[in-house]
Design an enzyme around this catalytic site. Structure first.
Site, short mmCIF file in Angstrom:
data_model
loop_
_atom_site.label_atom_id
_atom_site.label_comp_id
_atom_site.label_asym_id
_atom_site.label_seq_id
_atom_site.Cartn_x
_atom_site.Cartn_y
_atom_site.Cartn_z
N SER A 40 15.49 0.69 19.90
CA SER A 40 14.83 -0.20 20.85
C SER A 40 13.31 -0.15 20.74
O SER A 40 12.63 -1.14 20.96
CB SER A 40 15.25 0.15 22.28
N GLU A 61 12.95 11.95 30.16
CA GLU A 61 11.62 11.36 30.04
C GLU A 61 10.51 12.24 30.59
O GLU A 61 9.41 12.31 30.02
CB GLU A 61 11.59 9.99 30.74
N PHE A 86 11.10 3.54 32.60
CA PHE A 86 11.25 4.98 32.44
C PHE A 86 9.94 5.64 32.01
O PHE A 86 9.74 6.84 32.21
CB PHE A 86 12.34 5.29 31.42
N HIS A 112 10.13 -3.23 26.73
CA HIS A 112 11.04 -3.85 27.70
C HIS A 112 10.40 -3.97 29.08
O HIS A 112 11.04 -3.71 30.11
CB HIS A 112 12.34 -3.05 27.79
N ASP A 120 19.47 -7.06 31.64
CA ASP A 120 19.65 -5.72 32.19
C ASP A 120 19.35 -5.66 33.69
O ASP A 120 19.74 -4.72 34.37
CB ASP A 120 18.78 -4.70 31.45
N ARG A 170 10.51 -6.94 25.02
CA ARG A 170 11.76 -6.98 24.27
C ARG A 170 11.98 -8.28 23.51
O ARG A 170 12.45 -8.24 22.37
CB ARG A 170 12.93 -6.77 25.26
#
Length: 317
Positions: A40, A61, A86, A112, A120, A170
């Site tokens: 990703s 994280e 995150f 993202h 999502d 993304r």
């Protein structure tokens, strides 16, 4: 108005990956840390070519941020990578204490971001991250608009000393900034000169601002478009120079209206030259599941919204 053309749509996260690949070859001090999202974040090439400088931390994280801060003590330049939600909200305490307060040379790289994460849904679509990060003393905040600019920003951050947040996305989006366009942290880029309204945009909304300016031109309205890739430190000189000419401004961002680029611009104007301003941003709300196109349309983050706000702010002059 045709100075900037879409040379082919690409995702900005791939620009980050290309930048990391080049940094891996050029700078032996650059290390990469990932929280179980190698594909990703487009870390594949860096991991393959420099396995000794790549650290897979897993879904931990906070631990990743702590390790990155520690690596700087030995002279390494750590680039951390995970989703924007995150990268910031989940680990804010670690960033505040171990990176910002300690003035560690950590590059927090976040993919993202915003509504364009898409299907999502709201739990992953962070729209508060720019505000969170710009409030931290000493934190540089960068939000890039396309593949080329994301690659350039990644390379520039390796030479910049101090904590920094790099935000990208993304989906595939128009790639229109020249590959050789200099990336100077804290320096805005004037994309189109105009006299009637200033449009200040960041991230995915920069291309939409150019589309809006093109349409406004057909209506006889001359729009100045400024690409603000660095939200902190903000290029106040570029903003004030432009509004001195146009007398009004629209800010456009894929972020909450609270805490983002628009508020930073408003503060600059209020302290120097109070000016009519309209905002294109999400209005104090979470997102929802949908395609990026559906969400940008529903939440008013597109060229149509920028045109509407431009006409509205011009009437306030």
């Amino acid at each position: 108005m045709k100075k900037y053309e879409n040379t082919g749509s690409k995702d900005t996260r791939s620009g980050f990956g290309a930048g990391m690949t080049e940094l891996g070859q050029k700078n032996q001090n650059v290390v990469a840390l990932c929280a179980d999202l190698i594909g990703s974040l487009k870390f594949d090439d860096f991991k393959k070519n420099h396995p000794e400088r790549f650290f897979q931390i897993g879904i931990a994280e906070a631990n990743m941020i702590g390790i990155a801060a520690g690596l700087t003590i030995g002279g390494k330049i750590p680039f951390t990578g995970t989703f924007a939600n995150f990268s910031t909200g989940r680990v804010y305490d670690q960033i505040r204490q171990s990176v910002a307060y300690s003035d560690k040379n950590v590059k927090i790289c976040a993919s993202h971001a915003g509504l364009t994460l898409g299907e999502d849904g709201a739990t992953h679509q962070i729209l508060e991250d720019i505000g969170l990060m710009k409030m931290l003393p000493g934190m540089t905040v960068i939000n890039t608009c396309d593949y080329n600019q994301t690659k350039a920003a990644t390379l520039a951050l390796a030479d910049h000393h101090g904590p920094a947040y790099l935000r990208f996305g993304r989906p595939v989006v128009p790639n229109f900034m020249p590959a050789d366009e200099p990336f100077v942290i804290g320096k805005a880029i004037l994309l189109n000169e105009g006299n009637d309204v200033t449009i200040i945009a960041t991230g995915h909304l920069v291309w939409e601002a150019l589309l809006a300016a093109e349409e406004l031109e057909k209506q006889g309205i001359s729009a100045e478009v400024i690409n603000i890739h660095t939200i902190k430190p903000l290029d106040e000189e570029a903003i004030l120079k432009s509004v001195a000419k146009t007398g009004c401004v629209v800010t456009a961002e894929e972020h909450n209206i609270l805490g983002g680029l628009g508020e930073s611009v408003a503060r600059t104007l209020s302290l120097n030259t109070p000016t009519p301003q309209e905002f294109v941003a999400t209005n104090d709300t979470f997102g929802e599941s949908g395609t990026p196109e559906q969400l940008m349309e529903k939440y008013g983050l597109n060229s149509t919204a920028i045109i509407e706000k431009s006409l509205k702010v011009m009437a306030r002059k």
